[in-house]
Design an enzyme around this catalytic site. Structure first.
Site, short mmCIF file in Angstrom:
data_model
loop_
_atom_site.label_atom_id
_atom_site.label_comp_id
_atom_site.label_asym_id
_atom_site.label_seq_id
_atom_site.Cartn_x
_atom_site.Cartn_y
_atom_site.Cartn_z
N TYR A 52 13.75 -15.04 -39.39
CA TYR A 52 13.35 -16.26 -38.67
C TYR A 52 14.50 -16.77 -37.85
CZ TYR A 52 8.60 -17.71 -39.46
OH TYR A 52 7.25 -17.80 -39.38
N GLU A 54 14.10 -19.58 -35.26
CA GLU A 54 13.62 -20.63 -34.34
C GLU A 54 14.81 -21.28 -33.64
OE1 GLU A 54 10.83 -21.94 -37.42
OE2 GLU A 54 9.72 -22.85 -35.75
N ASP A 198 3.55 -13.87 -11.07
CA ASP A 198 3.21 -13.13 -12.30
C ASP A 198 3.16 -11.66 -11.89
OD1 ASP A 198 1.96 -11.79 -14.33
OD2 ASP A 198 0.45 -13.32 -14.71
N THR A 224 4.99 -9.26 -18.14
CA THR A 224 4.88 -8.60 -19.43
C THR A 224 5.85 -7.42 -19.39
OG1 THR A 224 2.96 -7.39 -18.58
CG2 THR A 224 2.53 -9.30 -19.97
N LYS A 227 3.90 -2.86 -19.30
CA LYS A 227 3.08 -2.17 -18.29
C LYS A 227 4.01 -1.22 -17.51
CE LYS A 227 -0.47 -5.76 -18.17
NZ LYS A 227 -0.01 -7.11 -18.59
N ARG A 233 5.30 -4.30 -26.32
CA ARG A 233 4.18 -5.18 -25.99
C ARG A 233 4.66 -6.63 -26.04
NH1 ARG A 233 -1.21 -3.62 -25.96
NH2 ARG A 233 -2.36 -5.40 -25.17
N1 DSN Z 1 -5.38 -7.28 -19.92
C1 DSN Z 1 -4.33 -6.99 -18.97
C2 DSN Z 1 -4.76 -5.92 -18.02
O1 DSN Z 1 -5.36 -4.97 -18.48
O2 DSN Z 1 -4.49 -5.99 -16.84
C3 DSN Z 1 -3.83 -8.17 -18.30
O3 DSN Z 1 -3.45 -9.13 -19.24
#
Ligand code: DSN
Length: 431
Positions: A52, A54, A198, A224, A227, A233
């Site tokens: 933890y 925080e 984004d 994110t 990707k 993730r």
């Molecule tokens: N669910 C994602 C996608 O497949 O593009 C975006 O959050």
């Protein structure tokens, strides 16, 4: 790997094994997925998960964080360097939570915001009415032009001048073209709005210079990390330090915050509790991977492969939304094939080719059974495939979509998938 799991919980082990084999023996073409390195996967499975922490490095609410602080500081240092960012918060658990924190930092409920319509390629958190974003803020969506299926910046500007948003959100999940962040910044400046980029989907392309970079135009950049960045993730938020729209200059004495402090407070304690330090460590690992020259080549190859795939599909007479792609993904319009996107994606998945069904702009069908198939090249490029393989896969996909029930065709496709996945192995060291 996984010997302990195998011995202590064979039921879970078997499912992990089967899923790993599915990824190995299939062609993963969902453009938001990728295959992280074994180092990234290993880091996620470490004892850091137990801790933890925080708070932030040097200011924790728990003892025993001397190594955790070093890990998080390293992730912050690498993120700032990689993105040429003034500030990085590496604690967000996922993209949606990161966008929640950004809105929480800079907006008040009821404020006007602009984002790309989900049905035209945006994201749920860009103001969809069923999402917290659409319920909490007054989102005025922009879309794509019906003829070109591309974002029309004159329309974006007209909406901005009319609605006077406090923030303009750029970025998408199903838009095959590029974002002109400089043009969006000009519009933001005209109306006094924050600019949020984004870049979750095409972040790797930005880092490699095959898509315009969001900085210095955006105030805040969210991405994110799993990707095109090919990490764990998760998500991160990058920002400028100064809040150029604040009415009062930041002042530590009166506790007026700058932009970076607003973001940090909105992540913790605003919207999250204890950060996942094992995932933060894995983010540090993926940032170091993304600094290597091979990463740039990888991103360039993603785009080259997407072009090769799109050209092949179009040569087969398949209609792609906006007539092709400039990035890592494309959208097939299944309407002329007289099938739905769901039917097409399911038929491909049955044969080990994984895509997802998706709405297309001005779709007359519903999101759970829409007209489009979204597909892309990040994972296949990770496996080392090139233009030749994309042509084979493009012809194969066309064959499936044009002959949905022909068993001879289906058997031929299974053979192509088996041959390609054997020639470009993935995770052979895992099982
Ligand atoms: N669910 C994602 C996608 O497949 O593009 C975006 O959050």
């Amino acid at each position: 790997m996984y010997e302990h799991l195998q011995q202590t919980d064979n039921e879970v082990y078997e499912l992990v094994k089967k899923e790993t084999e599915r990824q190995q023996h299939g062609l993963v073409m969902i453009p938001s997925e990728n295959a992280a390195s074994v180092s990234v996967l290993e880091t996620m499975g470490t004892a850091l998960s137990n801790k933890y922490a925080e708070g932030y490095p040097g200011k924790r609410y728990y003892t025993g964080n001397e190594y955790i602080d070093q890990i998080e500081n390293l992730a912050i240092y690498r993120a700032k360097k990689l993105f040429n960012a003034e500030h990085a918060n590496v604690q967000p658990n996922a993209g949606s939570g990161a966008n929640l924190a950004i809105y929480f930092a800079l907006l008040k409920p009821g404020d006007t915001v602009m984002g790309l319509n989900l049905a035209h390629g945006g994201h749920l958190t860009h103001g969809n009415p069923v999402n917290f974003s659409g319920m909490t803020y007054r989102f005025q969506s922009y879309g794509v032009n019906k003829e070109t299926e591309r974002i029309d910046l004159d329309e974006v500007r007209a909406i901005a001048l009319r609605e006077k948003p406090k923030m303009i959100v750029t970025g998408a999940t199903a838009y095959p073209r590029q974002f002109d962040f400089s043009a969006f910044r000009k519009i933001s400046d005209e109306v006094g709005a924050y600019l949020l980029a984004d870049v979750s989907h095409f972040v790797g392309l930005c880092l490699a210079g095959v898509h315009p970079a969001p900085f210095p135009h955006a105030d805040v950049v969210m991405t994110t990390t799993h990707k095109t960045l090919r990490g764990p993730r998760s998500a991160i938020i990058l920002s400028k330090t100064t809040d150029r729209l604040a009415s009062t200059p930041a002042d530590p004495a009166t506790k007026v915050k700058n932009l970076a402090q607003k973001i940090d407070s909105a992540v913790f304690p605003g919207t999250q509790g204890g950060p996942m330090e094992h995932i933060i460590a894995a983010k540090a690992v993926c940032f170091a991977e993304a600094m290597k020259p091979e990463f740039k080549t990888y991103q360039e190859n993603i785009v080259k492969n997407a072009h090769a795939l799109a050209e092949t599909l179009q040569a087969e007479g398949i209609r792609l939304v906006s007539g092709g792609t400039d990035n890592h993904l494309m959208l097939i319009d299944c309407t002329p094939l007289q099938i739905t996107g769901k039917q097409g994606a399911n038929a491909l998945a049955d044969l080990g080719i994984y895509t997802n069904f998706n709405t297309i702009p001005y779709d007359t069908r519903k999101p759970f059974d829409p007209s489009g198939i979204r597909l892309g090249t990040p994972t296949l490029t990770t496996r080392g495939m090139g233009a030749g393989e994309m042509q084979t896969i493009g012809h194969t996909i066309a064959k499936v979509l044009k002959n949905m029930t022909n068993e001879t065709v289906r058997e031929g496709v299974r053979k192509v998938v088996r041959e390609l996945t054997a020639r470009f192995p993935l995770y052979s060291e895992l099982l």
